[in-house]
Design a protein around this motif. Structure first.
Motif, PDB file in Angstrom:
ATOM      1  N   SER A  87       0.828  -1.212   0.000  1.00 51.23           N
ATOM      2  CA  SER A  87       0.000   0.000   0.000  1.00 51.23           C
ATOM      3  C   SER A  87       0.862   1.262   0.000  1.00 51.23           C
ATOM      4  O   SER A  87       0.544   2.246  -0.683  1.00 51.23           O
ATOM      5  N   GLU A  88       1.966   1.219   0.747  1.00 54.38           N
ATOM      6  CA  GLU A  88       2.869   2.377   0.778  1.00 54.38           C
ATOM      7  C   GLU A  88       3.505   2.619  -0.595  1.00 54.38           C
ATOM      8  O   GLU A  88       3.606   3.755  -1.056  1.00 54.38           O
ATOM      9  N   TYR A  89       3.909   1.538  -1.251  1.00 55.18           N
ATOM     10  CA  TYR A  89       4.511   1.696  -2.577  1.00 55.18           C
ATOM     11  C   TYR A  89       3.475   2.158  -3.614  1.00 55.18           C
ATOM     12  O   TYR A  89       3.832   2.851  -4.577  1.00 55.18           O
ATOM     13  N   GLN A  90       2.230   1.774  -3.419  1.00 53.86           N
ATOM     14  CA  GLN A  90       1.184   2.294  -4.308  1.00 53.86           C
ATOM     15  C   GLN A  90       1.069   3.810  -4.181  1.00 53.86           C
ATOM     16  O   GLN A  90       0.915   4.522  -5.183  1.00 53.86           O
ATOM     17  N   SER A  91       1.158   4.296  -2.945  1.00 57.11           N
ATOM     18  CA  SER A  91       1.104   5.745  -2.727  1.00 57.11           C
ATOM     19  C   SER A  91       2.311   6.431  -3.363  1.00 57.11           C
ATOM     20  O   SER A  91       2.179   7.505  -3.967  1.00 57.11           O
ATOM     21  N   LEU A  92       3.477   5.823  -3.235  1.00 56.04           N
ATOM     22  CA  LEU A  92       4.675   6.389  -3.849  1.00 56.04           C
ATOM     23  C   LEU A  92       4.564   6.405  -5.378  1.00 56.04           C
ATOM     24  O   LEU A  92       4.998   7.358  -6.033  1.00 56.04           O
ATOM     25  N   GLN A  93       3.958   5.350  -5.922  1.00 59.36           N
ATOM     26  CA  GLN A  93       3.807   5.301  -7.369  1.00 59.36           C
ATOM     27  C   GLN A  93       2.816   6.355  -7.862  1.00 59.36           C
ATOM     28  O   GLN A  93       2.969   6.892  -8.965  1.00 59.36           O
ATOM     29  N   ARG A  94       1.827   6.646  -7.050  1.00 55.99           N
ATOM     30  CA  ARG A  94       0.882   7.709  -7.418  1.00 55.99           C
ATOM     31  C   ARG A  94       1.592   9.060  -7.487  1.00 55.99           C
ATOM     32  O   ARG A  94       1.269   9.909  -8.332  1.00 55.99           O
ATOM     33  N   LEU A  95       2.553   9.261  -6.593  1.00 52.34           N
ATOM     34  CA  LEU A  95       3.367  10.478  -6.663  1.00 52.34           C
ATOM     35  C   LEU A  95       4.152  10.533  -7.975  1.00 52.34           C
ATOM     36  O   LEU A  95       4.225  11.571  -8.646  1.00 52.34           O
ATOM     37  N   TYR A  96       4.741   9.410  -8.310  1.00 50.27           N
ATOM     38  CA  TYR A  96       5.507   9.331  -9.566  1.00 50.27           C
ATOM     39  C   TYR A  96       4.614   9.654 -10.758  1.00 50.27           C
ATOM     40  O   TYR A  96       4.996  10.431 -11.650  1.00 50.27           O
ATOM     41  N   ASN A  97       3.416   9.067 -10.784  1.00 51.12           N
ATOM     42  CA  ASN A  97       2.503   9.288 -11.907  1.00 51.12           C
ATOM     43  C   ASN A  97       2.027  10.738 -11.977  1.00 51.12           C
ATOM     44  O   ASN A  97       1.830  11.288 -13.066  1.00 51.12           O
ATOM     45  N   ALA A  98       1.801  11.353 -10.809  1.00 48.51           N
ATOM     46  CA  ALA A  98       1.349  12.747 -10.778  1.00 48.51           C
ATOM     47  C   ALA A  98       2.406  13.680 -11.366  1.00 48.51           C
ATOM     48  O   ALA A  98       2.069  14.682 -12.025  1.00 48.51           O
ATOM     49  N   ILE A  99       3.678  13.370 -11.125  1.00 47.48           N
ATOM     50  CA  ILE A  99       4.766  14.216 -11.643  1.00 47.48           C
ATOM     51  C   ILE A  99       5.047  13.916 -13.109  1.00 47.48           C
ATOM     52  O   ILE A  99       5.326  14.818 -13.910  1.00 47.48           O
TER      53      ILE A  99
END
Length: 378
Positions: A87-99
């Motif tokens: 779940s934490e890595y999913q949140s980190l990946q969402r950051l990556y996708n947003a940028i």
């Protein structure tokens, strides 16, 4: 020209508002929202130093927050630690996708792609759920099978193409279901053996009701003829009695009287004398009633033939009609009295009709009782 001017003002206001919102999110420690807003705004103002600072710092703090939680889970002994890491890595990946959507922000931040971490920990999280399900299956209890089903269901959501987990989930469900067999109703000490009532319809309608009102995910109702029904519980239905009483008549009488003109004497054109007499009548009202009732006992037995629930249901039938007669002088009767006297009495219902009504009431009450019992427990 004015339209272009207003558009410039609107864009400036929007930009200022968005920038302030990103700063506000950053000030509140809501770094992921700050990153998303700042990345979007940098697409319009790529040289804005304030926005650049916000996105760089917010991204770094967001990464640190998630990594801190990931490291804590790595040290944990919880069965679900991999699921939380995932779940934490999913949140980190969402950051990556947003940028990544905004080239200027992407080039500035150079965010990390966590796809491989997500794949790894998603798989491990699914394995952990599967192992928990296996342990619960070994309990060989209804509760264990139910909980195992939920574990396999979660594991399958993490590993959707895993055929083995799907088979385990189906097996857990099959073992978790409580099968209830409702046996045909039995007559016991019944007075009217020749009445025309369809017992098969009674059994079918009762079974259909409990099936349609079944709120238990792990509960199935069957009839006694179902070859696939391995009964965990059996429901026995027995009529203990149906009584149809005799007619009961209750009479009441009342006397009515009225003054009527008996003789008219004409003295002259404008002078008339009337002689009155009183006429009387006695009105008798007979209230005829018929009462009938029936009893049905329902019992639920477990696999060891121990009674775990029982209830007795009653069905009642009440019929009434009135018959009005009179003696005496008809002239004493009012219009309403005449209406009652001329009213045709109703014919009494047949025994078949009475029993059918009672049976329908008993079927409904019994079906509700069985449904209520199981719905309160499953």
């Amino acid at each position: 020209m004015k339209a272009k001017f207003y558009l410039i003002i609107l864009l400036a206001v929007t930009t200022l508002y968005s920038c302030k919102t990103a700063k506000k999110m950053y000030a509140k420690g809501q770094y992921e929202q700050a990153v998303s807003l700042a990345a979007k705004e940098l697409a319009k103002k790529p040289n804005d130093v304030a926005l650049q600072d916000i996105i760089l710092n917010a991204y770094q703090y967001a990464i640190e927050d998630h990594e801190t939680r990931i490291n804590a889970q790595l040290l944990s002994q919880s069965d679900l630690r991999y699921e939380k890491i995932y779940s934490e890595y999913q949140s980190l990946q969402r950051l990556y996708n947003a940028i990544k959507k905004y080239p200027d922000a992407y080039q500035l931040v150079n965010p990390t792609d966590y796809t491989s971490f997500i794949t790894t920990y998603k798989d491990q999280a699914g394995n952990a759920r599967e192992q928990r399900g296996d342990a619960l299956m070994n309990q060989q209890t209804k509760t264990g099978y139910k909980n195992a089903y939920y574990e396999f269901q979660k594991a399958l959501s993490l590993k959707p193409n895993d055929i083995v987990i799907k088979q385990k989930m189906d097996e857990a469900y099959a073992n978790a279901v409580t099968h209830v067999v409702i046996r045909p109703v039995v007559r016991y000490g019944f007075q009217y053996s020749s009445f025309s009532y369809d017992y098969q319809a009674f059994d079918y309608d009762l079974l259909r009701y409990v099936q349609q009102n079944n709120r238990g995910q792990f509960l199935a109702f069957h009839n006694d003829a179902d070859p696939y029904a391995v009964a965990d519980n059996t429901v026995d239905l027995r009529f203990s009695d149906i009584n149809i009483g005799r007619y009961r008549d209750q009479r009441s009488t009342r006397e009515v009287s009225k003054q009527i003109v008996a003789k008219e004497i004409v003295h002259k054109k404008d002078s008339v004398t009337y002689e009155y007499i009183t006429v009387r009548a006695k009105i008798t009202t007979t209230t005829r009633t018929l009462q009938a009732d029936g009893l049905l006992q329902a019992s639920i037995m477990d696999q060891h033939n121990r009674r775990i629930w029982s209830n007795t249901f009653t069905g009642d039938y009440r019929w009434m009609t009135t018959i009005t007669t009179y003696t005496g002088d008809e002239r004493a009767l009012s219009d309403n009295d005449k209406k009652l006297i001329n009213q045709r009495p109703e014919f009494a219902p047949s025994n078949d009709e009475i029993i059918r009504t009672i049976m329908n009431e008993l079927r409904y009450k019994t079906a509700c009782g069985i449904s209520d019992y199981y719905n309160a427990r499953y």
